[in-house]
Design a protein around this motif. Structure first.
Motif, PDB file in Angstrom:
ATOM      1  N   ALA A   2      -0.401  -3.793  10.834  1.00  0.00           N
ATOM      2  CA  ALA A   2       0.284  -3.176   9.660  1.00  0.00           C
ATOM      3  C   ALA A   2       1.681  -3.146   9.731  1.00  0.00           C
ATOM      4  O   ALA A   2       2.131  -2.733  10.720  1.00  0.00           O
ATOM      5  N   PRO A  44      -1.751  -5.917   5.412  1.00  0.00           N
ATOM      6  CA  PRO A  44      -0.980  -4.552   4.924  1.00  0.00           C
ATOM      7  C   PRO A  44       0.447  -4.801   4.962  1.00  0.00           C
ATOM      8  O   PRO A  44       0.788  -4.686   6.172  1.00  0.00           O
ATOM      9  N   MET A  53       0.917  -1.304   0.012  1.00  0.00           N
ATOM     10  CA  MET A  53      -0.014  -0.004  -0.083  1.00  0.00           C
ATOM     11  C   MET A  53       0.737   1.215   0.009  1.00  0.00           C
ATOM     12  O   MET A  53       1.497   1.607   0.888  1.00  0.00           O
ATOM     13  N   ALA A  86      -5.859  -0.305   6.101  1.00  0.00           N
ATOM     14  CA  ALA A  86      -4.825  -0.975   7.055  1.00  0.00           C
ATOM     15  C   ALA A  86      -5.347  -1.751   8.319  1.00  0.00           C
ATOM     16  O   ALA A  86      -4.651  -2.719   8.642  1.00  0.00           O
ATOM     17  N   SER A 144     -13.704  -1.809   3.313  1.00  0.00           N
ATOM     18  CA  SER A 144     -12.421  -2.619   3.331  1.00  0.00           C
ATOM     19  C   SER A 144     -12.832  -4.040   2.754  1.00  0.00           C
ATOM     20  O   SER A 144     -12.275  -4.658   2.125  1.00  0.00           O
TER      21      SER A 144
END
Length: 415
Positions: free
Chosen positions: A57, A32, A1, A22, A399
């Protein structure tokens, strides 16, 4: 990302979009990996939102210089250092770091979000070198030629660079995500060669964190003075409030509104000096209050405590929806939208059952819409979105949609 808008950058709805993805993607089966600029790239920083991304994340930061702050001499810098934006230097550090992340983690897809355009440049390079499927997240239009007299970007050289990036998106991306139906339609008009199936709608949304439990329906009208709140930036072109200010001045002169029964609070406008001059021009200093930026959680609580929430969006942004609209819906407070009736903002509100909408371009319509809104809100009859309609706007739901798209593009690659 790949995202410029990520904590510790302070302010901006793009941060909340990336952080929300995330945070929620792991529950959807996707881990992520975030590639973002180092903290020095940001003029304003706030570490509070970083925790919202969640422990799952993995974040890698690389050097990015702001040409206006780090490369300027006597306030000036070569324009070539700011193409496609002031953080173009980020490309130099992010591409090697991204390749190392690809070798280390072996990801299944690349996602990048605009603005800032350099994020897409990084993604274009990494996609070409790795062959991974790439999703281009187009939160705002890179080009707008709907008005030949005022094209966007206004500078010809920057338009050429943005056009080249758009060509690369059309040629190399596996999917193109837009945040409004109007944005998809605009892209399809420009990119007739791109299959319609490659365009996906994933709107902005809200996260449940920071809201007080329940809603405040019963509070409306209990105060002697009705407080109408606009929370966020007021752009001089895209959200020009002068027709509203003119309406307020006329209603004040007619004795309908005064400082004892009405106050408009403009929070974190980003253009306080300009707005202050307009308040003097229209003689409504006693009706309107300018307030500074505050932490996001405090802003949400202020929205929930307001008697009404104001949305501004001009007709030149009909294909855009302010991110705050979704937070407004979650707050379940009466919403007055001054926008264009043909735009996506008005359509979204009507879809949620909210019809307290007026034309921002018309002073008389602003006055009519405001008076109708005040009457309904004070009587407790202003329309609110249903809980079911609100839940569809959550970042968890967005999401889920992104995870489904990631499943599709990674499956096509493996097949």
């Amino acid at each position: 990302m790949i995202a410029y808008h990520f904590p510790p950058l302070a302010g901006g709805s793009g941060i909340l979009r990336t952080v929300g993805f995330a945070r929620h993607l792991p529950a959807c089966g996707w881990q992520p990996l975030v590639l973002s600029p180092s903290a020095g790239a940001y003029a304003q920083r706030d570490d509070a939102q970083l925790a919202q991304a969640g422990a799952p994340a993995t974040v890698r930061r690389t050097l990015a210089l702001d040409a206006a702050r780090h490369l300027a001499i006597a306030g000036r810098y070569p324009r070539c250092l700011a193409l496609p934006d002031r953080w173009s230097s980020w490309w130099l550090s992010a591409v090697p770091a991204g390749l190392r992340m690809i070798r280390e983690y072996r990801p299944d897809a690349i996602w990048s979000t605009y603005p800032i355009a350099t994020a897409h440049l990084i993604a274009i390079t990494l996609q070409k070198l790795s062959g991974l499927p790439w999703i281009a997240d187009q939160r705002d239009p890179m080009l707008d030629d709907s008005d030949p007299l005022a094209p966007y970007p206004p500078e010809a050289r920057l338009r050429r660079v943005h056009a080249w990036i758009e060509q690369r998106i059309a040629a190399r991306s596996a999917a193109i995500v837009c945040t409004t139906p109007g944005a998809i339609a605009a892209h399809q008009r420009r990119w007739a060669q791109v299959a319609r199936a490659r365009f996906q709608l994933i709107e902005n949304g809200y996260d449940d964190d920071g809201y007080e439990p329940g809603d405040g329906d019963a509070r409306t009208g209990q105060r002697g003075r009705f407080q109408l709140l606009h929370s966020g930036v007021i752009y001089p072109s895209e959200r020009d409030p002068q027709a509203l200010f003119q309406a307020l001045a006329r209603l004040r002169q007619d004795g309908v509104l005064h400082a004892r029964n009405f106050q408009l609070v403009l929070r974190a406008t980003g253009h306080d000096a300009w707005l202050a001059s307009l308040l003097v021009k229209y003689g409504i200093l006693d009706l309107v209050r300018l307030e500074p930026l505050q932490p996001h959680g405090a802003a949400l609580r202020e929205m929930q405590a307001a008697d009404g929430l104001l949305l501004l969006q001009a007709a030149n942004c009909n294909a855009q929806i302010p991110a705050k609209l979704y937070e407004y819906l979650r707050c379940r407070r009466p919403i007055l939208a001054l926008t264009d009736l043909a735009g996506d903002s008005a359509a979204t509100l009507r879809h949620c059952g909210i019809d307290t909408i007026g034309q921002l371009a018309s002073s008389s319509d602003c006055a009519h819409a405001l008076l109708r809104f005040l009457a309904l809100a004070r009587q407790g009859r202003a329309p609110l979105a249903s809980p079911a309609a609100v839940s569809l706007q959550s970042r968890q739901a967005r999401s889920n949609a992104l995870a489904h798209l990631l499943d599709q593009v990674s499956h096509r690659r493996s097949a």
